[in-house]
Design an enzyme around this catalytic site. Structure first.
Site, mmCIF file in Angstrom:
data_model
loop_
_atom_site.group_PDB
_atom_site.id
_atom_site.type_symbol
_atom_site.label_atom_id
_atom_site.label_comp_id
_atom_site.label_asym_id
_atom_site.label_seq_id
_atom_site.Cartn_x
_atom_site.Cartn_y
_atom_site.Cartn_z
ATOM 1 C CE LYS A 49 44.536 32.508 3.974
ATOM 2 N NZ LYS A 49 43.424 32.283 5.138
ATOM 3 C CG ASN A 78 41.954 26.885 4.650
ATOM 4 O OD1 ASN A 78 41.006 25.788 3.680
ATOM 5 N ND2 ASN A 78 41.847 27.417 5.288
ATOM 6 N N GLY A 95 26.285 37.738 5.629
ATOM 7 C CA GLY A 95 26.777 37.393 7.157
ATOM 8 C C GLY A 95 27.185 36.414 7.704
#
Length: 501
Positions: free
Chosen positions: A279, A344, A88
């Site tokens: 990535k 990130n 969730g």
């Protein structure tokens, strides 16, 4: 009777009358064509027998997905399919919102009861306070309730997994007893498990394997530039659904696709997962460069060279280069490296500005998958790539891992990259090493299966063409016979008229 003069018109008529007989003789004199037509079933039988058990399970998942959809429409014509989302958090909630906007009934399996109560009572999620959730979305903390329990009418048609990679194995084992058999699972988690070095398709296959047969449920994987915040607000998004069974990939893509969510299908699971994992590490490098204020030139170079390392690793593991130049590779990398909402990139930027990694992670309310993935990638590369000086082949991945570990400062990491030996920008990637024989064998088998699918399609097209030609010949024969009868009747009438005269 007087001799008949062959005019051009009479010559064409004669050829038209003789053409059906010539075609019949031509068909009779060329048995290979008929043999290929009648033997069209043989390649399909061989293809069916050569399907792996994983593909058979995936096709079973497609049938389950479609049959349950039919049951749902029969029970409630306005209702869509039933979907359960495991997790969730931000992305799980965004996927639930996207699925509900398509008309599906969605159940969110969350950890905290207060989150479930807010979703059920207020139609709001703590991550998206300004977004009003559809009435089709409900939440629960009970796995048995989320997966329908023993009532088949409540069993989901599709399960979406959005739990972070590093805790996925433990979570999957806890819900495994409640998972309905044969229901496809779509994994949206990106990264590599640190403890094993496994990609998510390996983690799911191992964690969910049946204790008796060792078989896992049908699996598919989603990747692409898809920030949760934009997805939840209905902003246009494109992504890729990958599965070893193309039918399952296409059906899951069709289930979730809408005017706001563009889905593409792929059979390259490894390529899609490698792109989704690497990535995040490239985004950390781009964020560090931004934190060091090295400029756009440096960030662009870092991202581009990082994409080359992504392609190299994908090739090593058996992924396709075309996948890594698409949405799941370069597309997702661009969004993560330059997007303001990238966790990130923000983590890397704070590291570049001098903040300690431990303090950043303890204060963060969301997971930065690139941090554990960097160390996992280094371990994976060292185990799989036995070529010379792999640190020079993956300087960005190894450099980010060293910075996170504390063995290099961010500035030292970038200085080392700039001091690397001069060489050609790109090299043609060679076939994987012998140590990677299993992955190479899987790639060859996938390509062979694709070729068989194309051959099967070509044979069906040839059979259809031959049937159409047979029908055309029959029609021409009937028409020629009719014309002959008309000509004979006309000739008899002319002869009778002459005799009467």
């Amino acid at each position: 009777p007087p001799p008949v003069t062959m005019t051009p018109r009479r010559t064409l008529l004669l050829l038209f009358l003789l053409l059906p007989h010539l075609l019949l003789q031509l068909r009779a004199s060329s048995p290979p064509c008929r043999a290929r037509a009648t033997a069209g079933r043989l390649p399909r039988l061989l293809l069916a027998r050569s399907r792996s058990s994983a593909d058979a399970r995936a096709r079973g998942g497609v049938r389950a997905l479609r049959s349950r959809a039919v049951q749902g429409r029969d029970a409630a014509p306005d209702a869509g399919r039933r979907i359960t989302v495991m997790g969730g958090g931000s992305f799980g909630s965004a996927m639930a919102i996207a699925a509900a906007s398509k008309g599906h009934n969605v159940t969110l399996l969350v950890r905290r009861q207060e989150v479930a109560d807010q979703i059920n009572n207020e139609n709001r999620h703590p991550r998206f306070e300004d977004v009003i959730l559809s009435d089709r979305i409900s939440a629960t903390t009970d796995p048995a309730e989320a997966f329908g329990g023993t009532e088949d009418l409540l069993t989901p048609h599709l399960i979406i997994h959005t739990v972070p990679v590093q805790v996925s194995r433990e979570f999957l084992k806890s819900v495994k007893p409640h998972l309905p058999e044969g229901v496809p699972i779509l994994s949206c988690s990106k990264g590599i498990e640190v403890s094993s070095g496994y990609l998510m398709h390996e983690v799911l296959a191992e964690a969910l394997a049946d204790e008796r047969t060792g078989e896992a449920p049908p699996l598919a994987f989603m990747s692409g530039p898809s920030f949760a915040d934009e997805l939840a607000r209905g902003m246009p998004t494109g992504a890729v659904i990958a599965s070893e069974d193309r039918r399952l990939a296409r059906d899951v893509a069709a289930t979730l696709a809408s005017e706001r969510l563009r889905m593409y299908a792929s059979t390259d699971v490894t390529g899609v997962e490698v792109g989704g994992a690497v990535k995040n590490v490239i985004a950390l490098a781009a964020g560090i460069a931004e934190g060091l204020e090295l400029g756009m030139n440096a960030r662009s170079a870092i991202v581009t060279r990082g994409c080359y390392e992504m392609r190299r690793l994908g090739h090593l593991l058996g992924g396709k280069q075309s996948t890594l130049t698409g949405l799941a590779g370069i597309g997702d990398t661009f969004g993560t490296c330059f997007g303001p909402m990238s966790r990130n990139r923000r983590t890397g930027e704070r590291i570049g500005k001098g903040e300690m990694l431990g303090e950043i992670l303890s204060a963060a309310d969301q997971v930065s998958e690139g941090v554990p993935t960097a160390a996992a990638l280094v371990k994976l590369i060292q185990e799989r790539d036995h070529s010379y000086r792999i640190d020079l082949k993956y300087p960005i991945i190894f450099g980010v891992a060293d910075i996170l570990k504390g063995s290099r400062t961010p500035l030292e990491g970038f200085q080392d990259v700039m001091r690397d030996p001069l060489r050609m920008e790109m090299y043609e990637l060679q076939p994987p090493a012998e140590s990677n024989g299993e992955d190479a064998k899987k790639t060859v088998l996938r390509e062979r299966e694709t070729a068989l699918d194309l051959r099967e399609s070509s044979l069906r097209t040839l059979e259809d063409a031959l049937r159409q030609r047979e029908l055309a010949v029959e029609a021409m024969e009937k028409r020629a016979s009719k014309i002959q009868q008309q000509n004979r009747g006309t000739a008899l009438q002319n002869l009778a008229a002459k005799q009467a005269a």
